[in-house]
Design a protein around this motif. Structure first.
Motif, PDB file in Angstrom:
ATOM      1  N   GLY A 185       0.780  -1.201   0.000  1.00  0.00           N
ATOM      2  CA  GLY A 185       0.000   0.000   0.000  1.00  0.00           C
ATOM      3  C   GLY A 185       0.825   1.271   0.000  1.00  0.00           C
ATOM      4  N   VAL A 186       2.126   1.182  -0.224  1.00  0.00           N
ATOM      5  CA  VAL A 186       2.991   2.361  -0.223  1.00  0.00           C
ATOM      6  C   VAL A 186       3.454   2.630  -1.652  1.00  0.00           C
ATOM      7  N   ASP A 187       3.368   3.887  -2.069  1.00  0.00           N
ATOM      8  CA  ASP A 187       3.837   4.255  -3.398  1.00  0.00           C
ATOM      9  C   ASP A 187       5.338   4.007  -3.501  1.00  0.00           C
ATOM     10  N   ASN A 188       5.757   3.231  -4.502  1.00  0.00           N
ATOM     11  CA  ASN A 188       7.173   2.871  -4.598  1.00  0.00           C
ATOM     12  C   ASN A 188       8.069   4.072  -4.903  1.00  0.00           C
ATOM     13  N   ALA A 189       7.561   5.062  -5.617  1.00  0.00           N
ATOM     14  CA  ALA A 189       8.361   6.263  -5.897  1.00  0.00           C
ATOM     15  C   ALA A 189       8.574   7.076  -4.622  1.00  0.00           C
ATOM     16  N   GLU A 190       7.544   7.142  -3.779  1.00  0.00           N
ATOM     17  CA  GLU A 190       7.683   7.846  -2.504  1.00  0.00           C
ATOM     18  C   GLU A 190       8.691   7.135  -1.607  1.00  0.00           C
ATOM     19  N   LEU A 191       8.595   5.817  -1.539  1.00  0.00           N
ATOM     20  CA  LEU A 191       9.535   5.035  -0.740  1.00  0.00           C
ATOM     21  C   LEU A 191      10.960   5.214  -1.256  1.00  0.00           C
ATOM     22  N   CYS A 192      11.124   5.210  -2.559  1.00  0.00           N
ATOM     23  CA  CYS A 192      12.434   5.426  -3.181  1.00  0.00           C
ATOM     24  C   CYS A 192      13.009   6.778  -2.754  1.00  0.00           C
ATOM     25  N   PHE A 193      12.185   7.816  -2.804  1.00  0.00           N
ATOM     26  CA  PHE A 193      12.621   9.166  -2.445  1.00  0.00           C
ATOM     27  C   PHE A 193      13.062   9.234  -0.982  1.00  0.00           C
ATOM     28  N   PRO A 197      12.328   2.948  -8.620  1.00  0.00           N
ATOM     29  CA  PRO A 197      10.914   2.569  -8.615  1.00  0.00           C
ATOM     30  C   PRO A 197      10.399   2.356 -10.035  1.00  0.00           C
ATOM     31  N   GLY A 198       9.310   1.629 -10.182  1.00  0.00           N
ATOM     32  CA  GLY A 198       8.653   1.558 -11.477  1.00  0.00           C
ATOM     33  C   GLY A 198       8.547   0.169 -12.073  1.00  0.00           C
ATOM     34  N   THR A 243       1.617  -6.395 -10.149  1.00  0.00           N
ATOM     35  CA  THR A 243       2.157  -5.106  -9.717  1.00  0.00           C
ATOM     36  C   THR A 243       2.035  -4.031 -10.794  1.00  0.00           C
ATOM     37  N   PHE A 244       1.263  -4.317 -11.839  1.00  0.00           N
ATOM     38  CA  PHE A 244       1.041  -3.336 -12.903  1.00  0.00           C
ATOM     39  C   PHE A 244      -0.178  -2.503 -12.527  1.00  0.00           C
ATOM     40  N   PRO A 245      -0.210  -1.215 -12.688  1.00  0.00           N
ATOM     41  CA  PRO A 245       0.750  -0.357 -13.370  1.00  0.00           C
ATOM     42  C   PRO A 245       1.751   0.320 -12.437  1.00  0.00           C
ATOM     43  N   GLU A 246       1.663   0.056 -11.135  1.00  0.00           N
ATOM     44  CA  GLU A 246       2.531   0.761 -10.188  1.00  0.00           C
ATOM     45  C   GLU A 246       3.992   0.357 -10.295  1.00  0.00           C
ATOM     46  N   GLY A 247       4.240  -0.924 -10.480  1.00  0.00           N
ATOM     47  CA  GLY A 247       5.611  -1.422 -10.479  1.00  0.00           C
ATOM     48  C   GLY A 247       6.067  -1.739  -9.069  1.00  0.00           C
ATOM     49  N   VAL A 248       7.360  -1.813  -8.884  1.00  0.00           N
ATOM     50  CA  VAL A 248       7.947  -2.188  -7.598  1.00  0.00           C
ATOM     51  C   VAL A 248       9.158  -1.303  -7.306  1.00  0.00           C
ATOM     52  N   LEU A 249       9.708  -1.489  -6.138  1.00  0.00           N
ATOM     53  CA  LEU A 249      10.954  -0.836  -5.754  1.00  0.00           C
ATOM     54  C   LEU A 249      12.073  -1.847  -5.955  1.00  0.00           C
TER      55      LEU A 249
END
Length: 68
Positions: free
Chosen positions: A1-9, A21-22, A35-41
């Protein structure tokens, strides 16, 4: 439930851990994994990655996820 781009940042800014991310050029694989369309870390581990470094990543992620 966590945005991977936010976690990456947050990993980069607060802990000095670089990740990606992606979808990583594999959208069909992400469809299969669900995991589409969000992707993963993604972490890039190598031969010289130490157990201490892996522990640091896991501890850092636990700290982030505890407050999100």
């Amino acid at each position: 439930g966590v945005d991977n781009a936010e976690l990456c940042f947050v990993l980069d800014e607060q802990f000095g851990i670089m990740t990606r991310p992606g979808l990583h050029c594999a959208p069909l694989a992400h469809r299969t994994m669900g995991t589409f369309p969000e992707g993963v870390l993604r972490l890039s581990l190598g031969h010289y990655t130490t157990e201490e470094e892996i522990d640091y990543v896991l501890e850092s992620m636990e700290k982030i996820l505890a407050v999100i």
